[in-house]
Scaffold this motif. Sequence first.
Motif, PDB file in Angstrom:
ATOM      1  N   ARG A 111      -2.198   3.551  36.559  1.00 56.73           N
ATOM      2  CA  ARG A 111      -3.252   2.939  37.387  1.00 56.73           C
ATOM      3  C   ARG A 111      -2.925   3.182  38.858  1.00 56.73           C
ATOM      4  N   ALA A 112      -3.887   3.703  39.604  1.00 55.08           N
ATOM      5  CA  ALA A 112      -3.669   3.965  41.034  1.00 55.08           C
ATOM      6  C   ALA A 112      -3.512   2.636  41.783  1.00 55.08           C
ATOM      7  N   ASP A 113      -2.720   2.672  42.850  1.00 56.87           N
ATOM      8  CA  ASP A 113      -2.481   1.482  43.680  1.00 56.87           C
ATOM      9  C   ASP A 113      -3.496   1.378  44.818  1.00 56.87           C
ATOM     10  N   GLY A 114      -3.675   0.163  45.293  1.00 52.12           N
ATOM     11  CA  GLY A 114      -4.370  -0.052  46.562  1.00 52.12           C
ATOM     12  C   GLY A 114      -5.843   0.311  46.552  1.00 52.12           C
ATOM     13  N   VAL A 115      -6.506   0.131  45.408  1.00 52.36           N
ATOM     14  CA  VAL A 115      -7.920   0.512  45.343  1.00 52.36           C
ATOM     15  C   VAL A 115      -8.803  -0.643  45.839  1.00 52.36           C
ATOM     16  N   MET A 116      -9.963  -0.281  46.386  1.00 53.43           N
ATOM     17  CA  MET A 116     -10.862  -1.288  46.940  1.00 53.43           C
ATOM     18  C   MET A 116     -12.107  -1.510  46.075  1.00 53.43           C
ATOM     19  N   THR A 117     -12.478  -0.482  45.284  1.00 60.01           N
ATOM     20  CA  THR A 117     -13.685  -0.612  44.455  1.00 60.01           C
ATOM     21  C   THR A 117     -13.366  -0.170  43.036  1.00 60.01           C
ATOM     22  N   LEU A 118     -14.248  -0.504  42.119  1.00 57.73           N
ATOM     23  CA  LEU A 118     -14.052  -0.101  40.722  1.00 57.73           C
ATOM     24  C   LEU A 118     -14.123   1.421  40.596  1.00 57.73           C
ATOM     25  N   ALA A 119     -15.069   2.045  41.309  1.00 53.59           N
ATOM     26  CA  ALA A 119     -15.188   3.514  41.257  1.00 53.59           C
ATOM     27  C   ALA A 119     -13.912   4.167  41.750  1.00 53.59           C
ATOM     28  N   GLU A 120     -13.305   3.548  42.770  1.00 50.28           N
ATOM     29  CA  GLU A 120     -12.061   4.092  43.304  1.00 50.28           C
ATOM     30  C   GLU A 120     -10.910   3.902  42.307  1.00 50.28           C
ATOM     31  N   LEU A 121     -10.914   2.767  41.601  1.00 51.74           N
ATOM     32  CA  LEU A 121      -9.884   2.530  40.586  1.00 51.74           C
ATOM     33  C   LEU A 121      -9.945   3.626  39.523  1.00 51.74           C
ATOM     34  N   TYR A 122     -11.120   3.873  38.990  1.00 54.68           N
ATOM     35  CA  TYR A 122     -11.275   4.942  37.998  1.00 54.68           C
ATOM     36  C   TYR A 122     -10.972   6.311  38.611  1.00 54.68           C
ATOM     37  N   GLY A 123     -11.595   6.570  39.737  1.00 51.34           N
ATOM     38  CA  GLY A 123     -11.563   7.911  40.335  1.00 51.34           C
ATOM     39  C   GLY A 123     -10.178   8.326  40.763  1.00 51.34           C
ATOM     40  N   ARG A 124      -9.457   7.416  41.401  1.00 52.26           N
ATOM     41  CA  ARG A 124      -8.111   7.787  41.869  1.00 52.26           C
ATOM     42  C   ARG A 124      -7.107   7.796  40.732  1.00 52.26           C
ATOM     43  N   THR A 125      -7.261   6.840  39.783  1.00 53.06           N
ATOM     44  CA  THR A 125      -6.385   6.836  38.605  1.00 53.06           C
ATOM     45  C   THR A 125      -6.480   8.178  37.892  1.00 53.06           C
ATOM     46  N   ARG A 126      -7.707   8.650  37.702  1.00 45.67           N
ATOM     47  CA  ARG A 126      -7.910   9.879  36.946  1.00 45.67           C
ATOM     48  C   ARG A 126      -7.539  11.118  37.760  1.00 45.67           C
ATOM     49  N   ASP A 127      -7.796  11.072  39.062  1.00 45.46           N
ATOM     50  CA  ASP A 127      -7.405  12.210  39.893  1.00 45.46           C
ATOM     51  C   ASP A 127      -5.883  12.349  39.936  1.00 45.46           C
ATOM     52  N   GLU A 128      -5.182  11.209  40.022  1.00 41.44           N
ATOM     53  CA  GLU A 128      -3.723  11.252  40.141  1.00 41.44           C
ATOM     54  C   GLU A 128      -3.036  11.404  38.778  1.00 41.44           C
ATOM     55  N   GLY A 129      -3.694  10.949  37.708  1.00 41.60           N
ATOM     56  CA  GLY A 129      -3.055  10.958  36.379  1.00 41.60           C
ATOM     57  C   GLY A 129      -3.246  12.250  35.602  1.00 41.60           C
ATOM     58  N   PHE A 130      -4.278  13.032  35.973  1.00 48.82           N
ATOM     59  CA  PHE A 130      -4.554  14.285  35.262  1.00 48.82           C
ATOM     60  C   PHE A 130      -4.061  15.477  36.066  1.00 48.82           C
ATOM     61  N   VAL A 131      -3.724  16.579  35.366  1.00 43.78           N
ATOM     62  CA  VAL A 131      -3.417  17.840  36.047  1.00 43.78           C
ATOM     63  C   VAL A 131      -4.726  18.610  36.256  1.00 43.78           C
ATOM     64  N   THR A 132      -4.645  19.668  37.066  1.00 44.78           N
ATOM     65  CA  THR A 132      -5.851  20.421  37.426  1.00 44.78           C
ATOM     66  C   THR A 132      -6.626  20.906  36.200  1.00 44.78           C
ATOM     67  N   GLU A 133      -5.926  21.420  35.200  1.00 52.34           N
ATOM     68  CA  GLU A 133      -6.617  21.955  34.024  1.00 52.34           C
ATOM     69  C   GLU A 133      -7.377  20.850  33.278  1.00 52.34           C
ATOM     70  N   ASN A 134      -6.813  19.655  33.238  1.00 54.41           N
ATOM     71  CA  ASN A 134      -7.540  18.533  32.623  1.00 54.41           C
ATOM     72  C   ASN A 134      -8.861  18.307  33.351  1.00 54.41           C
ATOM     73  N   LYS A 135      -8.788  18.364  34.698  1.00 51.33           N
ATOM     74  CA  LYS A 135      -9.988  18.099  35.507  1.00 51.33           C
ATOM     75  C   LYS A 135     -11.027  19.187  35.314  1.00 51.33           C
ATOM     76  N   ARG A 136     -10.563  20.454  35.268  1.00 50.47           N
ATOM     77  CA  ARG A 136     -11.505  21.556  35.020  1.00 50.47           C
ATOM     78  C   ARG A 136     -12.263  21.306  33.728  1.00 50.47           C
ATOM     79  N   ARG A 137     -11.533  20.974  32.680  1.00 50.39           N
ATOM     80  CA  ARG A 137     -12.172  20.838  31.363  1.00 50.39           C
ATOM     81  C   ARG A 137     -13.097  19.630  31.316  1.00 50.39           C
ATOM     82  N   ILE A 138     -12.655  18.529  31.912  1.00 49.31           N
ATOM     83  CA  ILE A 138     -13.517  17.343  31.925  1.00 49.31           C
ATOM     84  C   ILE A 138     -14.818  17.665  32.652  1.00 49.31           C
TER      85      ILE A 138
END
Lengths: 96, 457
Positions: free
Chosen positions: B313-340
Amino acid sequence: MTQISRADVQHLAQLSSLQLTDNEIDNLQIDIGNILGYVEQLSQLDTTGIEPTYQVTDLQNVWREDVVDDYGIGREALLALAPASDNNQIKVPKVL
Amino acid sequence: MTLIADYIGRSARDNVLSAIAKAQDNEQYHALLSLTKERALERADAVDRGDITGKLAGVPFVVKDNFLAFGAPTTAASKMLEHFNAPLQSTAVEKLEAEGAICIGKANLDAFAHGGSTENSAYGPTKNAFDQTRVAGGSSGGSAVVTALDIVPFALGSDTGGSIRLPASFNGVVGVKPTYGTVSRYGVVAMASSTDVIGVFTTNVADAEQVMDIIAGTDPKDMTTLANFFIPKRTIESGKKIGLVKEFMTDDVDPEVRRRTLEYAQRLRDNGHIVEEVTLPIAAHTLAMYYIIVPAEVSSNLARYDGIRYGYRADGVMTLAELYGRTRDEGFVTENKRRIMIGSYVLSSGYFDAYYLQAQKARTLLITEFNTLFKDYDVLLGPVAPMPAFKLGENTSDPIKMYLADIMTVPASLAGLPAMSIPAGANSAGLPIGVQLIGQKRSDADLLALARSLEEM
């Protein structure tokens, strides 16, 4: 090659719940454009009247009894997996 | 090479300690993400006391780190699951443990099994067992390398589009991708549910048959499992009709890979089988189908990683979208993001028919072509990959180039067919080359018996 705009990438990122950095958006714009360009070849195939295949098991409905089964995993074990928990509940940050 | 039988009847503690020592001596290959030493030794002592018995009592093995197992985190080689301690074990691991086998560690992979080289691991790549400047293949690269280095006699992997067969061919070991639904996937991190299968790496075919015999079978926890059909065959009758797939032998394929494949075909003939060239015209389009269907399923399966219930879970988030968005940006590698994101694209309302639906219809055409060939042929033959192991970093900047390594493994995946990589010698530089045998659904035991009959020559 399929051109995909920066705005398209940002829209896809939003659909995917990914908050990308500017640098990532630049790179993904190229990669996604190339990948879509590659897979577009399928439009050459004539699939008129062909049914899609979504699964390959040949199985039909697989039924089970409608009973609760926790698979032997209790609440505590699941709560222990959460990034934060408090008072038997998963704790999430306060968001506006 | 050590066989499973060599471990049986010896001190289980010695088996485990020597496997762990060998793993530690080979750390430079980065094949393992963790060792499960404490739990392995507890189980070994229980075997030595006679409290645990079974067909594999005291035999050490390794699982790809997308299998839930006790004794170490299950990371899927991602930051998302870096600290995920599984509360349960995958059915495949449970079945092996029920026969006394001992898991000693978790093998490296491309994060969430997305890749063909193990370079997409969030913890760094695994190196090829024959040349440390080259890739292990992927995504089950670690499992292939621990088997090739003789650290353990067998390892489990998963194969969605070639993730067992490709690293098996790059490291000179046997790699079995069974018929879709043969082995329960309960407790294995999902990638693309319509093609994900569980299989095994071994140094020889007979060991693969023994492990498959244990892990195959229906599981009420995985509704896609088939009723058990896998019964190893002692012998294979001669006169099998084998089709050498023309589209897998084009000029795009490395000449030495083609030569080893033709030599294998000749050995089949020498053994009394018939080998003829056959054509699978749609093969040229299967990679395009795969890179629509699989990302679509990936985008759906990876939606669960939201930073709420488990995982990073990403730290220091202010909104729910940011919680999801930063968690997933920081938790996945580039190839995961490409495929998603490709998955999100091909499933979105304006593009669904042109991409996803068209690919699923093309998949029907592929299955029809396979069925037509299997009216006349028992087995299809070709290389596993167009080339031997490539250099580390060679394809990392160009996803399409990386995907092309899967071009001959994805057809069997999309059709749910059993396929395996069998060692077929090496190129002039000493890099292993594998041939691929593809069979009809539920013909897994025949494929293995055929491969074993040639191995015994």
